[in-house]
Design a protein around this motif. Structure first.
Motif, PDB file in Angstrom:
ATOM      1  N   HIS A  92      30.642  39.754  29.113  1.00  0.00           N
ATOM      2  CA  HIS A  92      31.532  40.456  30.047  1.00  0.00           C
ATOM      3  C   HIS A  92      32.880  40.691  29.398  1.00  0.00           C
ATOM      4  O   HIS A  92      33.282  39.980  28.463  1.00  0.00           O
ATOM      5  N   ARG A  93      33.564  41.685  29.903  1.00  0.00           N
ATOM      6  CA  ARG A  93      34.876  42.036  29.355  1.00  0.00           C
ATOM      7  C   ARG A  93      35.805  42.257  30.540  1.00  0.00           C
ATOM      8  O   ARG A  93      35.640  43.219  31.290  1.00  0.00           O
ATOM      9  N   PHE A  94      36.730  41.348  30.724  1.00  0.00           N
ATOM     10  CA  PHE A  94      37.654  41.460  31.853  1.00  0.00           C
ATOM     11  C   PHE A  94      38.963  42.089  31.398  1.00  0.00           C
ATOM     12  O   PHE A  94      39.368  41.903  30.248  1.00  0.00           O
ATOM     13  N   TYR A  97      44.989  42.709  31.022  1.00  0.00           N
ATOM     14  CA  TYR A  97      46.325  42.833  31.616  1.00  0.00           C
ATOM     15  C   TYR A  97      46.439  42.091  32.945  1.00  0.00           C
ATOM     16  O   TYR A  97      47.539  42.005  33.503  1.00  0.00           O
ATOM     17  N   GLN A 102      44.801  37.255  39.623  1.00  0.00           N
ATOM     18  CA  GLN A 102      44.727  38.683  39.967  1.00  0.00           C
ATOM     19  C   GLN A 102      43.299  39.207  39.820  1.00  0.00           C
ATOM     20  O   GLN A 102      42.841  40.005  40.633  1.00  0.00           O
ATOM     21  N   TYR A 106      41.173  40.955  42.681  1.00  0.00           N
ATOM     22  CA  TYR A 106      40.735  42.340  42.491  1.00  0.00           C
ATOM     23  C   TYR A 106      39.222  42.477  42.709  1.00  0.00           C
ATOM     24  O   TYR A 106      38.765  43.316  43.496  1.00  0.00           O
ATOM     25  N   TYR A 107      38.463  41.631  42.035  1.00  0.00           N
ATOM     26  CA  TYR A 107      37.008  41.738  42.156  1.00  0.00           C
ATOM     27  C   TYR A 107      36.545  41.388  43.575  1.00  0.00           C
ATOM     28  O   TYR A 107      35.581  41.970  44.080  1.00  0.00           O
ATOM     29  N   ALA A 109      38.283  41.913  46.259  1.00  0.00           N
ATOM     30  CA  ALA A 109      38.621  43.068  47.108  1.00  0.00           C
ATOM     31  C   ALA A 109      37.543  44.133  46.980  1.00  0.00           C
ATOM     32  O   ALA A 109      37.136  44.753  47.973  1.00  0.00           O
ATOM     33  N   ARG A 138      47.912  35.613  31.630  1.00  0.00           N
ATOM     34  CA  ARG A 138      47.140  36.836  31.361  1.00  0.00           C
ATOM     35  C   ARG A 138      45.794  36.466  30.736  1.00  0.00           C
ATOM     36  O   ARG A 138      45.700  35.555  29.914  1.00  0.00           O
ATOM     37  N   GLN A 154      34.584  34.421  39.432  1.00  0.00           N
ATOM     38  CA  GLN A 154      34.593  35.737  40.075  1.00  0.00           C
ATOM     39  C   GLN A 154      33.244  36.045  40.741  1.00  0.00           C
ATOM     40  O   GLN A 154      33.185  36.746  41.741  1.00  0.00           O
TER      41      GLN A 154
END
Lengths: 327, 309
Positions: A92-94, A97, A102, A106-107, A109, A138, A154
């Motif tokens: 995976h690549r998150f 930034y 966060q 975000y995920y 949401a 970060r 996540q």
């Protein structure tokens, strides 16, 4: 441990899943897999077997050429059920930034988790995967193991009924792997269904209730670990002395003989005690001395290697996989 | 909730890119540079009187002075910096949004969420618009304020260039996403988009030549073709013209008539072009370009939704 025979409903019920890339690359050639609600299910197979393609079809990332069946009671590809499904893809690549907190927000949401629940759940999960101190850092500062932990967090933000994890222990140290195993056990205890795709057979062996071995786009073996290993137990009899006079008789019993000089080893496939005793009698009658008799249960690795070699049998699941949901 | 999260993420992504700060720096630098100038009778003062340039260029007062300042702001600053440099930087900054989303490992997680692919696409698309909108607002807002407060010329029509420049960007950005989906390449998206921009401008110039130059009109087929293609493609040059027309108090043709510009520089052909472009209704320029954008976005959305990742 989930008893397959008591299963009345499948969390994942994949029937005749096929995927062809272009006209000639058959990644999946009619896969049938059933996963019971609340069990930890392992998918394994050699590289190129179609495991990741199958997982991606389940998660609607790839479209099947043909697929029947259901996931959490809805047809494969139904997006609504993704709200109660968690997924950790391989490699995976998150977004670098974002901070860990966060990213979870975000995920979640995107998974339609209400804001108040997101705010409550994110710190809980960060704590559960040991990233509380890194919540506001970060992601591009995270190590590989930390990224993996965050990925697992996540996948759990929406409190899923089904979690699909592709190589969840990839990049984790032994302590991290143990933590993941404990987390998976906790989830199972809460009734969450877990679908694992992993190359680490020892990991699968430790946590999975049932496994499927995929070879060349088809199911080669499927069942509980007990069922699979019961089929592949063998006894090894070590002896000293010359047993050449009984070699042909032993071979007719199905035994494999490895003799060298004045010692040897006889392997008897299957769980057949009368055959074991008959072999011992034969060896002793030939003048050989029995050194040891040991039952040997095949590991998942042995089963996988055997399945990969048994191309002729590929596609015929060795165990009954009756499917009440589709009957 | 999902849509808002996507747009917010696009904005966060843009903040992470150096080009965001480069664009912000350009806006501040231009506004700052403008602030250092003041136009006084018989001279231009630079750096609050550090240097003074004697000139009778602005000795004229009243409306014409305002027109000349408007011309400097609109044709010099808005057209060149916002309409060219700004749009190119915005295209470069946003061209990578979709390819980065479509990276293996990123797209897998996104598509595993209960959000339709078209929504995902549109969220990212509108996120890019928001990025450009913010920059256009900062640039135009600052230069508008400097023009009014420092030079005493208020150009309310200039504020319309914010949505118009976002529109201009969107006409080009749709090409960028259409290229980015099959290629997953930021470089390809930027290069093809810039090529398309040149093509669109070329078509408009060619059509202007046909419609204003009688000797060209003997080539019936080419004339018809240029008209048809111009009708189809986004009117990037026209939208810039409309932005300029609405922004300044008077058009350059008026400046010529009023003696603000050397009549020798304003050729008959240029005046014809001015008249022709002025006659094109805004709803046609904007509407037909939006129709083109809608078709391209729908195709891009379809490609994005249909492909495997």
């Amino acid at each position: 441990m989930v008893n397959v025979t008591e299963m009345t409903n499948w969390a994942v019920d994949l029937i005749d899943v096929r995927k062809t890339y272009g006209r000639s690359v058959h990644a999946l050639r009619g896969v049938n897999i059933q996963v019971g609600a609340g069990e930890i299910f392992g998918l394994l197979g050699p590289n190129g077997a179609g495991k990741t393609t199958l997982v991606k079809i389940m998660m609607t990332v790839v479209r099947a050429t043909r697929a029947y069946g259901t996931i959490l009671g809805r047809p494969i590809g139904h997006r609504g059920k993704l709200a109660v499904t968690g997924y950790l893809p391989e490699s995976h690549r998150f977004p670098g930034y974002l901070t860990g907190a966060q990213l979870l927000d975000y995920y979640a949401a995107l998974a339609k988790v209400p804001r108040d629940r997101r705010r409550r759940r994110a710190p809980e999960l960060l704590d559960r995967v040991g990233l509380t101190n890194w919540a506001d850092a970060r992601i591009d500062k995270y190590s590989k193991g930390m990224l993996q932990r965050l990925g697992i967090a996540q996948a759990l933000m929406n409190d899923p009924e089904l979690v699909v994890l592709d190589e969840p222990t990839d990049g984790l140290d032994p302590v991290g792997r143990r933590d993941v195993r404990e987390l998976l056990a906790d989830l199972r205890d809460k009734g969450t269904t877990i679908f694992l795709n992993s190359h680490l057979l020892s990991e699968l062996e430790m946590v999975c209730d049932r496994v499927t071995i995929l070879v060349d786009g088809l199911v080669a073996r499927q069942g509980t670990l007990r069922e699979l290993t019961d089929h592949t137990v063998e006894y090894k009899i070590a002896f000293t002395g010359d047993a050449a006079s009984v070699h042909s008789t032993l071979a007719s019993l199905g035994a494999k003989i490895e003799a060298g000089g004045k010692s040897g080893l006889v392997s008897i496939p299957g769980h057949n005690l009368s055959k074991v005793n008959e072999t011992i009698d034969l060896l002793r009658s030939s003048g050989a001395m029995i050194e040891s008799v040991s039952p040997h249960r095949f590991s998942l690795e042995d089963i996988l290697v055997e399945a990969m070699g048994a191309d002729a049998n590929v596609g015929a699941s060795h165990l009954p996989t009756e499917n009440p949901a589709s009957s | 909730m999902q849509f808002l999260a996507l747009v917010l993420d696009s904005f966060r992504e843009s903040l992470d890119r150096k080009i965001f700060w480069v664009m912000l720096f350009i806006s501040l630098a231009v506004a700052g540079a403008m602030f250092c100038f003041s136009f006084e009778p018989n001279k231009v003062s630079i750096l609050f009187g550090t240097w003074e340039l004697e000139t009778d260029f602005l000795t004229v007062g009243g409306k014409l002075r305002e027109d000349i300042i408007a011309w400097i702001v609109v044709d010099g600053i808005m057209d060149t910096i916002l309409g060219w440099v700004g749009v190119i930087l915005a295209l470069i900054a946003t061209a990578g949004f979709l390819p980065s989303l479509m990276q293996r490992g990123t797209i897998d997680v996104m598509l595993s969420k209960p959000i339709a692919r078209w929504q995902l696409f549109l969220g990212k698309y509108l996120g890019s618009m928001a990025f450009v909108g913010v920059h256009a607002t900062i640039f135009v807002g600052l230069t508008f304020l400097v023009c009014g407060l420092r030079w005493g010329v208020w150009l309310p029509g200039y504020l319309l260039s914010i949505p118009l420049m976002v529109l201009l960007f969107s006409y080009l950005y749709c090409i960028s996403v259409l290229v980015a989906i099959p290629s997953r390449s930021t470089v390809a998206a930027v290069l093809v988009t810039l090529g398309a921009w040149v093509f669109f401008a070329g078509i408009q110039i060619t059509d202007d030549q046909f419609s204003t130059n009688e000797s060209w009109q003997q080539y019936d087929t080419a004339y018809t073709a240029s008209r048809v293609v111009r009708w189809i493609v986004p009117k990037t040059a026209d939208i810039t013209y409309k932005a300029k027309q609405w922004a300044r108090a008077a058009g350059s043709a008026d400046l010529v008539q009023q003696g603000g510009i050397d009549p020798d520089e304003a050729t008959e052909w240029a005046e014809k072009i001015e008249r022709k472009r002025s006659a094109i209704p805004a709803y046609y320029t904007i509407g037909s370009s939006l129709a083109f954008e809608a078709v391209v976005v729908l195709i891009a959305m379809w490609l994005f939704s249909r492909r495997d990742y």
